[in-house]
Design a protein around this motif. Structure first.
Motif, PDB file in Angstrom:
ATOM      1  N   SER A  67     -13.553  -6.526 -14.650  1.00  0.00           N
ATOM      2  CA  SER A  67     -12.618  -7.435 -15.317  1.00  0.00           C
ATOM      3  C   SER A  67     -11.817  -6.679 -16.379  1.00  0.00           C
ATOM      4  O   SER A  67     -12.354  -5.804 -17.067  1.00  0.00           O
ATOM      5  CB  SER A  67     -13.411  -8.576 -15.959  1.00  0.00           C
ATOM      6  N   SER A  69      -8.349  -7.236 -19.333  1.00  0.00           N
ATOM      7  CA  SER A  69      -7.307  -8.080 -19.922  1.00  0.00           C
ATOM      8  C   SER A  69      -6.320  -7.158 -20.638  1.00  0.00           C
ATOM      9  O   SER A  69      -6.639  -5.998 -20.931  1.00  0.00           O
ATOM     10  CB  SER A  69      -7.897  -9.121 -20.880  1.00  0.00           C
ATOM     11  N   PRO A 148      -8.441 -12.713 -18.936  1.00  0.00           N
ATOM     12  CA  PRO A 148      -9.026 -11.645 -18.117  1.00  0.00           C
ATOM     13  C   PRO A 148      -8.739 -11.867 -16.628  1.00  0.00           C
ATOM     14  O   PRO A 148      -8.641 -12.992 -16.169  1.00  0.00           O
ATOM     15  CB  PRO A 148     -10.531 -11.751 -18.408  1.00  0.00           C
TER      16      PRO A 148
END
Length: 197
Positions: A67, A69, A148
């Motif tokens: 993940s 972001s 995310p």
């Protein structure tokens, strides 16, 4: 052979958030939304045989998806700014993937990348932008962030020799495998209750 580099793609939702940062800076040449990416390793101009070997080695990478972001904005070139970028959350899996790609490139004879890996998404190239304009631009956008998103693959991109900023062509796609989550043992599972009978 066109210039090659490995990269992570930016999903559409995050790219649309990035596109809201465009404009408001004199001298900025803004990157097209479809060309946003995070460069993992610049490979450069190589012959066809080397390109095939790179693809073969990259195809063997076996790493989990992860993940990411995007958050914050910054610039490269403190006294003479030359580009504006969005920051990337520091995911250990991304750094491990990048390090493996770097090792592969060196093993097949490419020189080490002289630049330290600094993950970012280039938003604009600057030409004769004043430092105070850049500072003013960044001051109003420092709290930028995206939700995310999951990185499930990395890609090999090519670019024609130009000033930079695309268009880029996806030459190969390399999937990452699904991250396996370990079951969490509860205290009752690890210590079964004794029968009271």
């Amino acid at each position: 052979m066109p210039r090659l580099f490995t990269a992570l793609e930016i999903p559409r939702n995050a790219a649309m958030s990035l596109s809201l940062l465009r404009g408001g800076l004199p001298g900025g040449r803004w990157i097209d939304v479809e060309n946003y990416h995070i460069t993992l390793r610049f490979i450069g101009d190589v012959d066809g045989r080397t390109a095939d070997e790179i693809v073969d080695r990259l195809d063997r990478i076996d790493r989990p998806e992860f993940s990411l972001s995007l958050n914050g904005v910054g610039s490269f070139g403190s006294k003479k700014p030359h580009s504006i970028w969005a920051g990337v959350s520091p995911a250990p899996e991304m750094f491990a993937l990048q390090a493996e790609i770097e090792r592969i490139c060196q093993r097949i004879g490419l020189p080490p990348d002289p630049r330290r890996f600094s993950p970012h998404v280039t938003l604009a190239r600057l030409k004769a932008s004043r430092v105070e304009d850049v500072v003013h631009y960044m001051a109003g956008r420092g709290d930028f962030s995206t939700v995310p998103f999951t990185v499930s693959r990395f890609v090999l991109l090519s670019s024609k020799e130009s000033v930079g900023g695309g268009p880029y062509l996806t030459e190969e796609v390399f999937p990452l495998h699904e991250a396996v989550s370990r079951p969490v043992l509860s205290s009752s599972a690890s210590h079964p209750a004794k029968s009271m009978v």
